[in-house]
Design a protein around this motif. Sequence first.
Motif, PDB file in Angstrom:
ATOM      1  N   ASN A 141       4.577  26.004  30.840  1.00 57.58           N
ATOM      2  CA  ASN A 141       4.297  27.361  31.321  1.00 57.58           C
ATOM      3  C   ASN A 141       5.005  27.568  32.662  1.00 57.58           C
ATOM      4  N   ASP A 142       4.280  27.903  33.728  1.00 54.89           N
ATOM      5  CA  ASP A 142       4.951  28.192  34.999  1.00 54.89           C
ATOM      6  C   ASP A 142       4.797  27.062  36.014  1.00 54.89           C
ATOM      7  N   LYS A 143       4.301  25.896  35.572  1.00 56.46           N
ATOM      8  CA  LYS A 143       3.993  24.824  36.517  1.00 56.46           C
ATOM      9  C   LYS A 143       4.734  23.523  36.182  1.00 56.46           C
ATOM     10  N   ASN A 187      10.985  35.151  43.179  1.00 54.22           N
ATOM     11  CA  ASN A 187       9.698  35.481  43.787  1.00 54.22           C
ATOM     12  C   ASN A 187       9.918  36.246  45.086  1.00 54.22           C
ATOM     13  N   TYR A 226       4.187  25.325  41.273  1.00 52.61           N
ATOM     14  CA  TYR A 226       4.989  26.221  40.451  1.00 52.61           C
ATOM     15  C   TYR A 226       6.356  25.601  40.181  1.00 52.61           C
ATOM     16  N   ASP A 271       9.477  26.205  40.343  1.00 53.79           N
ATOM     17  CA  ASP A 271      10.686  26.766  40.953  1.00 53.79           C
ATOM     18  C   ASP A 271      11.590  25.580  41.236  1.00 53.79           C
ATOM     19  N   ASN A 322       9.360  30.000  38.236  1.00 56.53           N
ATOM     20  CA  ASN A 322       8.073  29.969  37.537  1.00 56.53           C
ATOM     21  C   ASN A 322       8.214  29.429  36.114  1.00 56.53           C
ATOM     22  N   GLY A 323       9.010  28.377  35.994  1.00 51.29           N
ATOM     23  CA  GLY A 323       9.145  27.686  34.722  1.00 51.29           C
ATOM     24  C   GLY A 323      10.107  28.300  33.736  1.00 51.29           C
ATOM     25  N   GLU A 324      10.717  29.420  34.101  1.00 52.18           N
ATOM     26  CA  GLU A 324      11.633  30.103  33.189  1.00 52.18           C
ATOM     27  C   GLU A 324      13.047  30.075  33.767  1.00 52.18           C
ATOM     28  N   PRO A 366      11.614  36.579  35.843  1.00 52.36           N
ATOM     29  CA  PRO A 366      10.312  35.904  35.895  1.00 52.36           C
ATOM     30  C   PRO A 366       9.685  35.821  37.278  1.00 52.36           C
ATOM     31  N   LYS A 388       7.627  36.469  40.730  1.00 51.81           N
ATOM     32  CA  LYS A 388       6.281  36.945  41.016  1.00 51.81           C
ATOM     33  C   LYS A 388       6.209  37.387  42.485  1.00 51.81           C
TER      34      LYS A 388
END
Length: 512
Positions: free
Chosen positions: A49-51, A135, A456, A458, A489-491, A504, A506
């Motif tokens: 996911n994002d972590k 971000n 996260y 990144d 964020n994982g993408e 992605p 935030k």
Amino acid sequence: MKKVILALGLLCPGILAAQQEVFDYFIKNATVYDGTGAAGAKRSVGIRNDKVAYVGLDTLMEAKHTIDGTGYVLSPGFIDPHTHADRWLKDDNTKYLYPWIAQGVTTVFVGSDGFGTYEINKEFNLYEQKGMGANVAAFVGFGPIRSRVLGNDVVQPDKADLEEMKLLVEQGMQEGALGLSTGLLYVPQIWSETPEIIELSKVAAKYGGIYDTHMRSESGNIINSVREVISIGQTAALPVHISHIKVSGMDNWGRSTEVIDLINKERAAGLDITANQYPFVASLTGLKNGLLPKWALAGGNAKMVNRLSDPNDLKKIKTFLKKRTDEQNKRVVISSLDKKIQHLNGKSLYDLCQEWKMPIEEVGVKLLKEHPAVSGMSFSMDEQDIISFSKEPWVMTGSDGGGFHPRTYATFTQIVENFCMAKEIFPLEWAIHRATGMTAKKFKIPSRGEIKEGYYADIILFKPEEVKAHSDLVNIDYLSEGMRYVFVNGEPVIAERDFTKELPGKTIKKAQ
């Protein structure tokens, strides 16, 4: 076997989690620089996911996508603590933030130089609706606050005015700002006095915020400007941060030693004072700020243009401009994003004097009357001062990017390619730390800036020797290269060296 796995899981929860779920991405055999300043070590990293869900030695984890990082560096994404990316984020064509992403930047701070809104929620909602390539965190800006309460003229606040301004700072802080930002070179902030800034900084301090500043002077009055920052930090009882620290003007070259000594003395006495810098000898700002006397700027651009047409004011302004030397004019080069005047980009004020067959006082007036917001690069710094600042343990990397200047496209790239690899001013682990963990810690950005389970994702994957800056002080709008992968964020926003056009990012709000 189940008992063994359960026992291992009790001792090392990360191992059990890794057994339970497939990773989205698994990067194996990379040399991981974790952002703390520690030397690189061979590790594998799993993203779910994002972590970051795994950091360890295993190379055989199950994943949807496995990336062989052999020969590559894996580090946290870079954090840029001083940008003007606000305008990029509001444009559907530039919200991807490619100039930053191409350098490995995964988080940008906006609202710098006191230009940031106090309506953080409104701004962040706009960014979130459009989508963001990286971000975004924000400062609440002194400029819009002072302008709303006092206008843009030379005026000082009374008690009621100050209370109104404090409420606007409080609004920004309650909505998640990192702290208060000022740009004391710019109208209307230029008219403020230190006690006013201290009172507003106390509000930021109440919320655990920071004071971030473009100081009043980076040239002849630099020591007094640093002392003002120190006074604000001590009196308002909050951490302070000097943006794009530099020494400008040939007469001041070498004074970085004085600045460093003063800051180190205060740090030793307990003050939390830090700075950021970009690695270029030319700055960029509105041409009016370097050409005109301060009084001519009062009231904003419209009133400035009126003064350029008023016979009495015009006479005084021309007398002021006549004092400029040919050498000074050769060191100021037009550099603007305004398409109407991009044909002037790269030409110095001296060049325009020759081309238009006009003295500097006529050239300056013509430029500012027709294009009051025109910007220019000033070749005013010495590389040795830049290097001296860069070696200090309290100086991090920050681009001041957003305008037509290589700092937008190549700040972080230059640090890796030039300061780290070519000149060996500091090792790679320090180049990474001053752009990741150091910045996250200073600005209290949770769960970012390090490669650590639960943080996260990144993350950037690159070979230092392949990192190249293609933007310089002549050829500006060229993207950097060298990033094989950039995850936000994982993408991936860069995958196998190509932009994915994903958004992605935030918004990051300071925890209350």
